[in-house]
Design a protein around this motif. Sequence first.
Motif: not given
Length: 322
Positions: A166-167, A170, A187, A210, A212-214, A219, A238
Amino acid sequence: ALGDQINADDYQRLLFHDKALIPVELKSQESNPGAEFGNLTQIRSDSLQSPWLNRFRGEYANGLTSARFSDWWDTSAITQSDLPEEEKKVEESEQKAPATPVELATLTNNSPFMLMMNHERGRVLLLTSSLDADWNNLPAKPDYVTFLHEAVFELSSGRVFRNLQTDEPIVIPVPAKTTVEQIAFLDPNGKPATGTIKADPAANAATFQSQNTSLPGIYNLSPKPGVQTDLKEDRFVVNFDRSESDLTPLNEVQQKTLTEESHLTFFKTLDELKQAMFSDVSETEFWRILLLIFLLLMVGEMFLTRRLVQGGHSTLPEQSQT
């Protein structure tokens, strides 16, 4: 790695602002005055979640998480909300995803110890304490050299990471003329996520990135329908749990191979398994044979003892006195 010889103002002005190597704020130099009373500051084992750091966790490590820290720099990542309004507008106009350092490790007092972020075509790793023995005893730990090797390998590796935590950002190469308008980045919920493409005309290449992998899950990066581009569809996972087993049933060929090579027996129903377990044909226990041998030994010992007792004790001839 930060230490006692740095000038916080110069580092903040030259290296640590939002346009430099890594956007962090150096707050203050901290120390642990209670170390001599047993109040130790160490690396939190559960914070080492990145794949290349898993081997150094408490249950596997050989000393990294037991290192003691006397001093460190209190830092915090500069997020999009911390930027001035003018810089926010510039970021939005350029359609860039906010670049935020990822905390890879924290200390037991919840202060960041290790932060990483992509920068241009490479990566930046920041340690908030020294790499020598001035502020900690890391160099005295058996894992120290291995940790440095893994860190250098992680920073210099050019491969694309598709199994992320997470976070973690990528990052993947894309065709040189690809634009953000030509791609669809979704996502795990199937909703569009933000990303940026940095072109490198000199190398005739480009990179999609990116932050944005919260959300954990899959993905998807693909060209938009009807768009003519050389970009191929790609997926990233993720928080993939590597301990999960593949529950796909074995086919007949695989079962036959395991039966012949590994001497395994497969049953289609629970009744067949019960019948095989409790039938006389499947009996392979040796306890009855061992019990019989034990009883025979006991009987033999009793027989020999009885013979000795019935025979009496032999007397030795008296020696003549001189």
